[in-house]
Design a protein around this motif. Structure first.
Motif, PDB file in Angstrom:
ATOM      1  N   GLN A   1       0.817  -1.204   0.000  1.00  0.00           N
ATOM      2  CA  GLN A   1       0.000   0.000   0.000  1.00  0.00           C
ATOM      3  C   GLN A   1       0.854   1.258   0.000  1.00  0.00           C
ATOM      4  O   GLN A   1       0.642   2.157  -0.821  1.00  0.00           O
ATOM      5  CB  GLN A   1      -0.931   0.002   1.211  1.00  0.00           C
ATOM      6  N   TYR A   2       1.807   1.336   0.929  1.00  0.00           N
ATOM      7  CA  TYR A   2       2.520   2.593   1.127  1.00  0.00           C
ATOM      8  C   TYR A   2       3.827   2.696   0.347  1.00  0.00           C
ATOM      9  O   TYR A   2       4.205   3.782  -0.073  1.00  0.00           O
ATOM     10  CB  TYR A   2       2.775   2.835   2.614  1.00  0.00           C
TER      11      TYR A   2
ATOM     12  N   ASP B   1       2.656   1.760  -3.585  1.00  0.00           N
ATOM     13  CA  ASP B   1       1.609   2.672  -4.068  1.00  0.00           C
ATOM     14  C   ASP B   1       0.442   1.903  -4.693  1.00  0.00           C
ATOM     15  O   ASP B   1      -0.009   2.216  -5.787  1.00  0.00           O
ATOM     16  CB  ASP B   1       2.187   3.685  -5.051  1.00  0.00           C
TER      17      ASP B   1
ATOM     18  N   PRO C   1      -3.152   1.164  -3.465  1.00  0.00           N
ATOM     19  CA  PRO C   1      -4.194   1.318  -2.459  1.00  0.00           C
ATOM     20  C   PRO C   1      -5.084   0.078  -2.396  1.00  0.00           C
ATOM     21  O   PRO C   1      -5.387  -0.524  -3.424  1.00  0.00           O
ATOM     22  CB  PRO C   1      -4.999   2.534  -2.910  1.00  0.00           C
ATOM     23  N   PRO C   2      -5.490  -0.320  -1.187  1.00  0.00           N
ATOM     24  CA  PRO C   2      -6.317  -1.523  -1.042  1.00  0.00           C
ATOM     25  C   PRO C   2      -7.779  -1.258  -1.385  1.00  0.00           C
ATOM     26  O   PRO C   2      -8.282  -0.152  -1.236  1.00  0.00           O
ATOM     27  CB  PRO C   2      -6.167  -1.873   0.433  1.00  0.00           C
ATOM     28  N   CYS C   3      -8.446  -2.317  -1.814  1.00  0.00           N
ATOM     29  CA  CYS C   3      -9.886  -2.252  -2.028  1.00  0.00           C
ATOM     30  C   CYS C   3     -10.584  -2.669  -0.726  1.00  0.00           C
ATOM     31  O   CYS C   3      -9.933  -2.998   0.267  1.00  0.00           O
ATOM     32  CB  CYS C   3     -10.300  -3.171  -3.180  1.00  0.00           C
TER      33      CYS C   3
ATOM     34  N   CYS D   1      -9.640  -6.105   0.417  1.00  0.00           N
ATOM     35  CA  CYS D   1      -8.271  -6.126   0.948  1.00  0.00           C
ATOM     36  C   CYS D   1      -8.269  -5.722   2.424  1.00  0.00           C
ATOM     37  O   CYS D   1      -7.586  -6.337   3.243  1.00  0.00           O
ATOM     38  CB  CYS D   1      -7.373  -5.184   0.157  1.00  0.00           C
ATOM     39  N   TYR D   2      -9.034  -4.681   2.743  1.00  0.00           N
ATOM     40  CA  TYR D   2      -9.139  -4.270   4.140  1.00  0.00           C
ATOM     41  C   TYR D   2      -9.748  -5.383   4.992  1.00  0.00           C
ATOM     42  O   TYR D   2      -9.288  -5.642   6.099  1.00  0.00           O
ATOM     43  CB  TYR D   2      -9.996  -3.004   4.278  1.00  0.00           C
TER      44      TYR D   2
ATOM     45  N   ALA E   1      -9.522  10.982  -5.071  1.00  0.00           N
ATOM     46  CA  ALA E   1      -9.425   9.658  -4.455  1.00  0.00           C
ATOM     47  C   ALA E   1      -9.164   8.598  -5.518  1.00  0.00           C
ATOM     48  O   ALA E   1      -9.750   8.625  -6.600  1.00  0.00           O
ATOM     49  CB  ALA E   1     -10.721   9.336  -3.705  1.00  0.00           C
ATOM     50  N   PRO E   2      -8.263   7.644  -5.209  1.00  0.00           N
ATOM     51  CA  PRO E   2      -8.009   6.589  -6.195  1.00  0.00           C
ATOM     52  C   PRO E   2      -9.196   5.635  -6.283  1.00  0.00           C
ATOM     53  O   PRO E   2      -9.829   5.319  -5.287  1.00  0.00           O
ATOM     54  CB  PRO E   2      -6.781   5.869  -5.623  1.00  0.00           C
TER      55      PRO E   2
ATOM     56  N   VAL F   1     -10.323   2.083  -6.579  1.00  0.00           N
ATOM     57  CA  VAL F   1      -9.762   0.759  -6.366  1.00  0.00           C
ATOM     58  C   VAL F   1     -10.890  -0.247  -6.482  1.00  0.00           C
ATOM     59  O   VAL F   1     -11.838  -0.228  -5.703  1.00  0.00           O
ATOM     60  CB  VAL F   1      -9.092   0.660  -4.977  1.00  0.00           C
TER      61      VAL F   1
END
Length: 155
Positions: free
Chosen positions: A24-25, A28, A30-32, A35-36, A112-113, A115
């Protein structure tokens, strides 16, 4: 022996969680939403591991196995979404938007990305991160169960 198994299982979940944060960091990516969902049981397993080292018995290792099986299940579900075997969640989550003007809110939304759960941002040997999480988590569940069985034999 059961303490060593608990440490291995808890550190395994910690490593998978840190790997996800690295993607993620540092990567680069970002989780969906799914994923969270896979991260929460790993965090619980780490906490359960700490408690299981303090409190004897088989109950906490069995809870650790349940946490590992939970994230494996979500990982398998996510894999199915990625491969188009079934649909994923149709809703998204968002944070509070209080105190923003309509223009600021639109700017935040546009920045915002996007995802999607059905796209694979990274894979190894044709398996996505969700697939690898499911496989590794099943292995961790076996380690937790072995720890619980050792604790039962000792008690």
């Amino acid at each position: 022996m059961h303490r060593l198994l608990i440490v291995i299982a808890a550190l395994g979940s910690a490593a998978l969680l840190l790997g996800a944060l690295g993607f993620q960091y540092i990567g680069d990516m970002p989780p969906c939403k799914l994923c969270y969902w896979q991260r929460y049981p790993h965090a619980a397993a780490v906490g359960i591991g700490v408690l299981a080292l303090i409190i004897p018995g088989a109950v906490l290792p069995y809870l650790g196995a349940l946490a590992a099986l939970s994230t494996a299940g979500v990982g398998a579900y996510h894999t199915g979404v990625e491969r188009g075997w079934w649909e994923g969640p149709s809703t998204c989550t968002s944070g509070p938007v209080g105190g923003l003007s309509p223009d600021q809110l639109m700017e935040q939304i546009m920045a915002a990305p996007l995802v999607r759960c059905d796209e694979v941002p990274w894979e190894l040997f044709s398996l996505s991160m969700a697939s690898w999480n499911a496989i590794a988590s099943l292995g961790l569940a076996l380690v937790w169960i072995a720890a619980a069985n050792h604790a039962r034999k000792q008690g």
